[in-house]
Design a protein around this motif. Structure first.
Motif, PDB file in Angstrom:
ATOM      1  N   ALA A 109       0.833  -1.212   0.000  1.00  0.00           N
ATOM      2  CA  ALA A 109       0.000   0.000   0.000  1.00  0.00           C
ATOM      3  C   ALA A 109       0.864   1.257   0.000  1.00  0.00           C
ATOM      4  O   ALA A 109       0.560   2.230  -0.707  1.00  0.00           O
ATOM      5  CB  ALA A 109      -0.940  -0.005   1.202  1.00  0.00           C
ATOM      6  N   SER A 110       1.967   1.213   0.742  1.00  0.00           N
ATOM      7  CA  SER A 110       2.755   2.454   0.762  1.00  0.00           C
ATOM      8  C   SER A 110       3.497   2.645  -0.552  1.00  0.00           C
ATOM      9  O   SER A 110       3.648   3.764  -1.031  1.00  0.00           O
ATOM     10  CB  SER A 110       3.665   2.530   1.993  1.00  0.00           C
ATOM     11  N   ALA A 111       3.905   1.537  -1.183  1.00  0.00           N
ATOM     12  CA  ALA A 111       4.525   1.679  -2.507  1.00  0.00           C
ATOM     13  C   ALA A 111       3.504   2.238  -3.508  1.00  0.00           C
ATOM     14  O   ALA A 111       3.823   3.069  -4.367  1.00  0.00           O
ATOM     15  CB  ALA A 111       5.042   0.325  -2.983  1.00  0.00           C
ATOM     16  N   GLU A 112       2.275   1.791  -3.356  1.00  0.00           N
ATOM     17  CA  GLU A 112       1.205   2.252  -4.250  1.00  0.00           C
ATOM     18  C   GLU A 112       1.015   3.775  -4.100  1.00  0.00           C
ATOM     19  O   GLU A 112       0.904   4.505  -5.090  1.00  0.00           O
ATOM     20  CB  GLU A 112      -0.092   1.524  -3.875  1.00  0.00           C
ATOM     21  N   ASP A 113       1.016   4.244  -2.846  1.00  0.00           N
ATOM     22  CA  ASP A 113       0.900   5.686  -2.596  1.00  0.00           C
ATOM     23  C   ASP A 113       2.047   6.453  -3.251  1.00  0.00           C
ATOM     24  O   ASP A 113       1.854   7.501  -3.862  1.00  0.00           O
ATOM     25  CB  ASP A 113       0.966   5.978  -1.085  1.00  0.00           C
ATOM     26  N   ARG A 114       3.220   5.880  -3.109  1.00  0.00           N
ATOM     27  CA  ARG A 114       4.409   6.564  -3.640  1.00  0.00           C
ATOM     28  C   ARG A 114       4.299   6.701  -5.163  1.00  0.00           C
ATOM     29  O   ARG A 114       4.486   7.783  -5.725  1.00  0.00           O
ATOM     30  CB  ARG A 114       5.665   5.760  -3.261  1.00  0.00           C
ATOM     31  N   VAL A 115       3.923   5.585  -5.825  1.00  0.00           N
ATOM     32  CA  VAL A 115       3.838   5.614  -7.290  1.00  0.00           C
ATOM     33  C   VAL A 115       2.759   6.605  -7.752  1.00  0.00           C
ATOM     34  O   VAL A 115       2.958   7.395  -8.671  1.00  0.00           O
ATOM     35  CB  VAL A 115       3.552   4.187  -7.839  1.00  0.00           C
ATOM     36  N   LYS A 116       1.627   6.559  -7.056  1.00  0.00           N
ATOM     37  CA  LYS A 116       0.516   7.431  -7.448  1.00  0.00           C
ATOM     38  C   LYS A 116       0.891   8.904  -7.287  1.00  0.00           C
ATOM     39  O   LYS A 116       0.655   9.724  -8.165  1.00  0.00           O
ATOM     40  CB  LYS A 116      -0.712   7.116  -6.595  1.00  0.00           C
ATOM     41  N   SER A 117       1.495   9.250  -6.137  1.00  0.00           N
ATOM     42  CA  SER A 117       1.773  10.681  -5.959  1.00  0.00           C
ATOM     43  C   SER A 117       2.896  11.133  -6.882  1.00  0.00           C
ATOM     44  O   SER A 117       2.913  12.273  -7.328  1.00  0.00           O
ATOM     45  CB  SER A 117       2.010  11.052  -4.502  1.00  0.00           C
ATOM     46  N   ALA A 118       3.774  10.202  -7.266  1.00  0.00           N
ATOM     47  CA  ALA A 118       4.807  10.570  -8.243  1.00  0.00           C
ATOM     48  C   ALA A 118       4.142  10.878  -9.591  1.00  0.00           C
ATOM     49  O   ALA A 118       4.501  11.833 -10.281  1.00  0.00           O
ATOM     50  CB  ALA A 118       5.811   9.436  -8.399  1.00  0.00           C
ATOM     51  N   ARG A 119       3.135  10.074  -9.916  1.00  0.00           N
ATOM     52  CA  ARG A 119       2.458  10.305 -11.203  1.00  0.00           C
ATOM     53  C   ARG A 119       1.743  11.662 -11.188  1.00  0.00           C
ATOM     54  O   ARG A 119       1.825  12.448 -12.125  1.00  0.00           O
ATOM     55  CB  ARG A 119       1.438   9.193 -11.487  1.00  0.00           C
ATOM     56  N   LEU A 120       1.037  11.955 -10.085  1.00  0.00           N
ATOM     57  CA  LEU A 120       0.343  13.235  -9.987  1.00  0.00           C
ATOM     58  C   LEU A 120       1.332  14.395 -10.020  1.00  0.00           C
ATOM     59  O   LEU A 120       1.055  15.436 -10.612  1.00  0.00           O
ATOM     60  CB  LEU A 120      -0.518  13.284  -8.722  1.00  0.00           C
ATOM     61  N   GLY A 121       2.464  14.171  -9.379  1.00  0.00           N
ATOM     62  CA  GLY A 121       3.492  15.214  -9.379  1.00  0.00           C
ATOM     63  C   GLY A 121       3.956  15.512 -10.800  1.00  0.00           C
ATOM     64  O   GLY A 121       4.067  16.665 -11.208  1.00  0.00           O
ATOM     65  N   ARG A 122       4.164  14.438 -11.595  1.00  0.00           N
ATOM     66  CA  ARG A 122       4.607  14.638 -12.989  1.00  0.00           C
ATOM     67  C   ARG A 122       3.532  15.369 -13.793  1.00  0.00           C
ATOM     68  O   ARG A 122       3.804  16.258 -14.588  1.00  0.00           O
ATOM     69  CB  ARG A 122       4.900  13.275 -13.642  1.00  0.00           C
ATOM     70  N   LEU A 123       2.252  14.972 -13.521  1.00  0.00           N
ATOM     71  CA  LEU A 123       1.126  15.585 -14.228  1.00  0.00           C
ATOM     72  C   LEU A 123       1.056  17.084 -13.902  1.00  0.00           C
ATOM     73  O   LEU A 123       0.900  17.934 -14.780  1.00  0.00           O
ATOM     74  CB  LEU A 123      -0.167  14.900 -13.772  1.00  0.00           C
ATOM     75  N   ALA A 124       1.202  17.386 -12.614  1.00  0.00           N
ATOM     76  CA  ALA A 124       1.133  18.790 -12.197  1.00  0.00           C
ATOM     77  C   ALA A 124       2.251  19.598 -12.846  1.00  0.00           C
ATOM     78  O   ALA A 124       2.064  20.735 -13.263  1.00  0.00           O
ATOM     79  CB  ALA A 124       1.222  18.880 -10.675  1.00  0.00           C
TER      80      ALA A 124
END
Ligand code: PHE
Length: 345
Positions: free
Chosen positions: A73-88
């Motif tokens: 779950a924590s790896a999942e959070d990390r990947v997701k927020s990295a993706r949002l960060g790239r999008l932003a």
């Protein structure tokens, strides 16, 4: 066996370290936590143990399972927020920048004039009605005291519709809004003061004519409509629209639907009535007018011994051209849709 579960958890930690996308994450999930993954396989081995060992190992297995799920779950959070960060980063918008507003248009000067005319007549109790633009020959001519083949019809260079004739004759593209005179008498309870603004279709095109122009017309029906009332209403309009200094002149004329009939001139704004190139003799022709002919009152279903009326009509394009300060050399310019021209008004 307990070590095996610890090793699995270690393996998951290592695998998750290099994961950087959601698809890689999904592959790791299937490998370790999937229905046929490594954890499920190790869990299946538990059933071969004796009761004592199964309890012990089972506990360790459950702890390892929960730990692995947390890791995931924590790896999942990390990947997701990295993706949002790239999008932003990629779709960054500066909300403090001033916006670009769409270009705003405005009403055409003919529409502006129509609104102004309506407001002027509202002030003295005239109510606006709407005129059919395609009407029977009867309302455009016959009811206005112009029987079939009457030569006066020639003055209205009429467009006839290519449509079957009806009870009331052929259909015409109205050559003047006067088709409403009898229509309104049929529709309204007299006395009334009506204003109608419609199109006049005529085969004309030159500096002071367009093939479709607009006219505003009034019809007043009462027991005692008089010539001086007609003149008063016209003067009121001229003073409101053109200004108090303009003078009005009524010149005898002939229309089949009014008796007596007049043409209305106003004093020229350019020379103040002294005669100039535009007006030639100090006056500009603006409108037709008269007291309603008894035959027209009769066609409207009223008794001419009881009811009287007056009517007059001005060209909308004509009045706006004649307004002080407009100086429009060619009426056709109004309809060329050239923004450089239209934006001036
Ligand atoms: N309908 C006439 C025209 O088009 C003008 C008019 C209207 C004259 C009302 C008298 C009364 O020329």
């Amino acid at each position: 066996m307990q070590d095996a579960f610890q090793q699995l958890a270690q393996g998951l930690i290592v695998a998750l370290k290099t994961v950087s996308s959601e698809s890689e994450l999904e592959a790791v999930r299937v490998e370790f936590l999937g229905r046929k993954g490594k954890l499920a396989e190790a869990m299946a081995g538990l059933k071969d143990l004796g009761a004592e060992a199964r309890r012990e190992t089972g506990k360790a297995a459950n702890e390892a399972k929960m730990a692995m799920e947390r890791l995931f779950a924590s790896a999942e959070d990390r990947v997701k927020s990295a993706r949002l960060g790239r999008l932003a980063e990629a779709e960054w918008v500066d909300l403090s920048l001033p916006g670009t507003s769409p270009r705003e248009g405005h009403l055409h000067i003919v529409s502006q004039t129509i609104i102004e005319v309506e407001q002027i007549f509202n002030r003295i109790g005239f109510t606006r009605h709407h005129v059919p633009e395609i009407d029977w020959d009867y309302y455009a001519f016959e009811a206005l005291n112009m029987p079939q083949d009457h030569p006066a019809r020639d003055n209205w260079e009429t467009y006839f519709m290519d449509a079957p004739e009806g009870e009331k004759g052929k259909m015409v593209a109205t050559p003047h809004p006067s088709n409403d005179q009898v229509r309104l008498m049929e529709k309204l309870e007299p006395p009334f003061k009506a204003l109608y603004i419609g199109k006049a279709y005529r085969r004309q095109s030159d500096v002071s004519h367009v093939p479709i122009h607009h006219q505003f017309e009034t019809e007043c029906i009462s027991h005692d409509a008089t010539f001086s009332e007609l003149k008063g209403v016209i003067e009121f309009f001229v003073h409101e629209y053109f200004g108090r200094e303009r003078k009005v002149r009524l010149r005898p004329h002939h229309f089949r639907f009014t008796e007596p009939s007049f043409e209305i001139d106003i004093s020229c704004a350019i020379c103040g009535g002294a005669a100039c190139r535009l007006c030639k003799e100090g006056w500009l022709e603006l409108a037709g007018a008269g007291l309603t002919h008894p035959n027209v009152i009769r066609a409207g279903g009223l008794d001419p011994n009881e009811w009287r009326g007056f009517a007059f009509a001005f060209g909308v394009e004509r009045v706006l051209m004649m307004r002080e300060g407009i100086r429009l050399p060619d009426m056709r310019d109004l309809y060329k849709n050239d923004l450089r021209f239209l934006e001036q008004f």
